[in-house]
Design a protein around this motif. Structure first.
Motif, PDB file in Angstrom:
ATOM      1  N   TYR A  20      -4.713  -0.078   7.598  1.00  0.00           N
ATOM      2  CA  TYR A  20      -3.892   0.704   8.517  1.00  0.00           C
ATOM      3  C   TYR A  20      -2.390   0.645   8.231  1.00  0.00           C
ATOM      4  O   TYR A  20      -1.609   1.308   8.916  1.00  0.00           O
ATOM      5  N   SER A  23      -0.669   4.175   7.377  1.00  0.00           N
ATOM      6  CA  SER A  23      -0.568   5.087   8.532  1.00  0.00           C
ATOM      7  C   SER A  23       0.433   4.563   9.565  1.00  0.00           C
ATOM      8  O   SER A  23       1.156   5.349  10.186  1.00  0.00           O
ATOM      9  N   ASN A  24       0.487   3.257   9.746  1.00  0.00           N
ATOM     10  CA  ASN A  24       1.459   2.692  10.688  1.00  0.00           C
ATOM     11  C   ASN A  24       2.891   2.932  10.218  1.00  0.00           C
ATOM     12  O   ASN A  24       3.763   3.272  11.018  1.00  0.00           O
ATOM     13  N   LEU A  26       3.917   5.362   8.244  1.00  0.00           N
ATOM     14  CA  LEU A  26       4.199   6.794   8.378  1.00  0.00           C
ATOM     15  C   LEU A  26       4.536   7.157   9.826  1.00  0.00           C
ATOM     16  O   LEU A  26       5.458   7.937  10.086  1.00  0.00           O
ATOM     17  N   LYS A  27       3.809   6.596  10.776  1.00  0.00           N
ATOM     18  CA  LYS A  27       4.104   6.848  12.200  1.00  0.00           C
ATOM     19  C   LYS A  27       5.495   6.337  12.565  1.00  0.00           C
ATOM     20  O   LYS A  27       6.241   7.004  13.293  1.00  0.00           O
ATOM     21  N   LEU A  28       5.854   5.161  12.068  1.00  0.00           N
ATOM     22  CA  LEU A  28       7.182   4.618  12.352  1.00  0.00           C
ATOM     23  C   LEU A  28       8.280   5.472  11.719  1.00  0.00           C
ATOM     24  O   LEU A  28       9.327   5.696  12.330  1.00  0.00           O
ATOM     25  N   GLN A  29       8.032   5.968  10.507  1.00  0.00           N
ATOM     26  CA  GLN A  29       9.019   6.827   9.859  1.00  0.00           C
ATOM     27  C   GLN A  29       9.206   8.122  10.643  1.00  0.00           C
ATOM     28  O   GLN A  29      10.331   8.587  10.841  1.00  0.00           O
ATOM     29  N   GLU A  30       8.116   8.704  11.101  1.00  0.00           N
ATOM     30  CA  GLU A  30       8.189   9.952  11.865  1.00  0.00           C
ATOM     31  C   GLU A  30       8.910   9.751  13.199  1.00  0.00           C
ATOM     32  O   GLU A  30       9.590  10.651  13.681  1.00  0.00           O
ATOM     33  N   SER A  31       8.764   8.573  13.778  1.00  0.00           N
ATOM     34  CA  SER A  31       9.416   8.309  15.065  1.00  0.00           C
ATOM     35  C   SER A  31      10.899   7.984  14.909  1.00  0.00           C
ATOM     36  O   SER A  31      11.612   7.865  15.900  1.00  0.00           O
TER      37      SER A  31
END
Length: 93
Positions: A20, A23-24, A26-31
């Motif tokens: 994971y 994906s974690n 990538l989520k942090l980068q998007e946020s």
């Protein structure tokens, strides 16, 4: 038995982290979590650590009234990291 349980638990957490992690991140980068992050060079990091320790030693020896040691540490600090403004700019990032 306990050793086996600990080893199995550690292995499971490691596998889940590997699965994971992407994906974690990538989520942090998007946020925008990493928007203000900056990667320091080894020299910049060491400078921050060493100057911080020297400042703590200066404060300690000033509180004890040992001005000789305070002056020696200030001289060493100035010889090693004379560009005081650069240290402040790194700390304020």
């Amino acid at each position: 038995m306990l050793t086996g349980y600990i080893c199995l638990s550690y292995s499971l957490v490691t596998v889940l982290n590997l699965a994971y992690n992407r994906s974690n991140v990538l989520k942090l980068q998007e946020s925008g979590f990493f928007a203000r992050s900056e990667i320091l060079s080894k020299d910049e990091f060491e400078k921050l650590e060493n100057v911080g320790s020297m400042n703590e030693m200066i404060a300690y020896f000033e509180a004890k009234g040992d001005t000789d040691r305070v002056n020696k540490i200030k001289i060493y600090k100035d010889q090693l990291y004379g560009d005081k403004e650069n240290v402040r700019s790194i700390q304020n990032r």
